[in-house]
Design an enzyme around this catalytic site. Structure first.
Site, PDB file in Angstrom:
ATOM      1  N   LYS A   1       0.890  -1.161   0.000  1.00 49.56           N
ATOM      2  CA  LYS A   1       0.000   0.000   0.000  1.00 49.56           C
ATOM      3  C   LYS A   1       0.931   1.214   0.000  1.00 49.56           C
ATOM      4  O   LYS A   1       1.076   1.924   0.995  1.00 49.56           O
ATOM      5  CB  LYS A   1      -0.916  -0.038   1.237  1.00 49.56           C
ATOM      6  CG  LYS A   1      -2.400  -0.002   0.861  1.00 49.56           C
ATOM      7  CD  LYS A   1      -3.291  -0.180   2.058  1.00 49.56           C
ATOM      8  CE  LYS A   1      -4.617   0.544   1.858  1.00 49.56           C
ATOM      9  NZ  LYS A   1      -5.454   0.032   0.769  1.00 49.56           N
TER      10      LYS A   1
HETATM   11  C1  LIG Z   1      -6.605  -0.726   0.372  1.00 49.73           C
HETATM   12  C2  LIG Z   1      -6.906  -1.269  -0.979  1.00 49.73           C
HETATM   13  C3  LIG Z   1      -7.805  -2.321  -1.187  1.00 49.73           C
HETATM   14  C4  LIG Z   1      -8.657  -2.873  -0.084  1.00 49.73           C
HETATM   15  O1  LIG Z   1      -7.912  -3.444   0.943  1.00 49.73           O
HETATM   16  P1  LIG Z   1      -8.560  -3.658   2.374  1.00 49.73           P
HETATM   17  O2  LIG Z   1      -7.464  -4.270   3.161  1.00 49.73           O
HETATM   18  O3  LIG Z   1      -9.700  -4.582   2.200  1.00 49.73           O
HETATM   19  O4  LIG Z   1      -8.971  -2.340   2.869  1.00 49.73           O
HETATM   20  C5  LIG Z   1      -7.944  -2.829  -2.462  1.00 49.73           C
HETATM   21  N1  LIG Z   1      -7.258  -2.314  -3.492  1.00 49.73           N
HETATM   22  C6  LIG Z   1      -6.394  -1.296  -3.352  1.00 49.73           C
HETATM   23  C7  LIG Z   1      -5.673  -0.771  -4.526  1.00 49.73           C
HETATM   24  C8  LIG Z   1      -6.213  -0.754  -2.083  1.00 49.73           C
HETATM   25  O5  LIG Z   1      -5.387   0.282  -1.935  1.00 49.73           O
END
Ligand SMILES: *Cc1c(COP(=O)(O)O)cnc(C)c1O
Length: 309
Positions: free
Chosen positions: A161
């Site tokens: 992320k």
């Molecule tokens: C954060 C995110 C998600 C969802 O992740 P969760 O852990 O379920 O919140 C999906 N795709 C992308 C690109 C993200 O940044």
């Protein structure tokens, strides 16, 4: 989507500082090059009057994996960041909240090589309702396949992320919104369905639920929760590649994510999905998901970290 409502304190490198004082220099490395990584977590008010963070440890563990992928080590351990998150919620007296931990390469040199620059860490909390709108949770959203492909692992790594990765999401999101849609659906560089700009995607046909394999996507915590929950409820869940034409013809399509929770998709590229509203399987999973986060399903108690203030 509401703007940001300030809360009293932001956790900043180990101290709780007033919201307005949580500032950095304009020559911060992360601001110029996107060198940072973050999490999005939610805390919910539970039916018993207590509050709890949903899958806190899993989120913080993923944050440290993002650090590893980017080779930008986080100065804090999982335990320290979990405690700091709870401290921040308590200091701000948040019954429910969206939680944003972020680490970034700080002020120092501005060469691309991060060198000896410090890595700063913050945790902010604020109230954030339904990400794609309250009606989105009931009626579903309208989605457009993006002209931008989801990032390829040889260019940027989508399992992190990472701040810089979100330029890809912003390009897709802005295009979709400017074209009158709520959200963008991105394909991978081979043309298979990947994910949305901050949500993973599921399709339903009969009692079978398909979601994309991990190859090109951010491994969503909620994706994992939905898979576990759906299997426990007796649905067949398959992680496999699929194409947008298969998605067009699905009975139901929905997104999962911390911000979006479980959001139905009612239209993709001007094609109505199923009956054009939240489908039965989506509604079932959404209802069960909200029961879990509100602490009324004891089976998934492990996913909740309660806190009181
Ligand atoms: C954060 C995110 C998600 C969802 O992740 P969760 O852990 O379920 O919140 C999906 N795709 C992308 C690109 C993200 O940044």
């Amino acid at each position: 989507m509401a703007g940001l409502e300030p809360t009293p304190f932001i956790w900043f490198d180990g101290k709780l500082v007033p919201w307005d004082e949580a500032k950095i220099h304009v020559l911060t490395h992360g601001l110029h090059y996107g060198t940072g990584y973050f999490e999005g977590i939610r805390a919910y008010k539970c039916a018993n009057g207590q509050s709890a963070v949903f899958r806190l440890r899993d989120h913080i563990t993923r944050m440290l994996n993002s650090a590893k992928i980017l080779a930008l080590p986080c100065p804090y351990t999982v335990d320290e960041l979990c405690k700091a998150t709870l401290d921040t919620l308590v200091a701000n007296k948040m019954e429910s909240a969206y939680i944003r931990p972020l680490s970034f390469v700080g002020y120092g040199g501005l060469g691309v090589y991060p060198g000896d620059n410090p890595i700063n860490t913050i945790i902010a909390v604020w109230s954030w309702g339904a990400y794609l709108g309250k009606e989105a949770l009931d009626l579903g959203v309208r989605v457009k396949t993006s002209s931008f492909s989801r990032i390829h692992p040889n260019t940027l790594m989508g399992k992190a992320k990472a701040c810089g990765n979100y330029v890809n999401s912003v390009l897709a999101k802005v295009e979709a919104v400017q074209d009158g849609y709520d959200e963008a659906l991105m394909l991978d560089t081979n043309g298979f369905v990947s994910e949305a700009t901050g949500e993973n995607v599921f399709i339903v046909r009969g009692k079978t639920i398909k979601t994309t394999p991990l190859t090109s996507i951010l491994e969503g915590i909620n994706r994992g929760s939905v898979i576990t929950l759906a299997k426990d409820l007796g649905y067949e869940v398959v992680e496999t590649q699929f194409t947008r034409d298969e998605l067009y013809c699905a009975d139901e399509v929905f997104f999962s994510g911390t911000a979006a929770e479980v959001t139905p998709v009612r239209e993709v590229d001007r094609r109505t999905i199923g009956k054009g509203r939240a489908g039965d399987v989506t509604k079932h999973l959404q209802q069960e998901f909200f029961k879990i986060v509100q602490g009324t399903n004891p089976k998934y108690q492990d996913w909740l970290t309660p806190y009181t203030f």
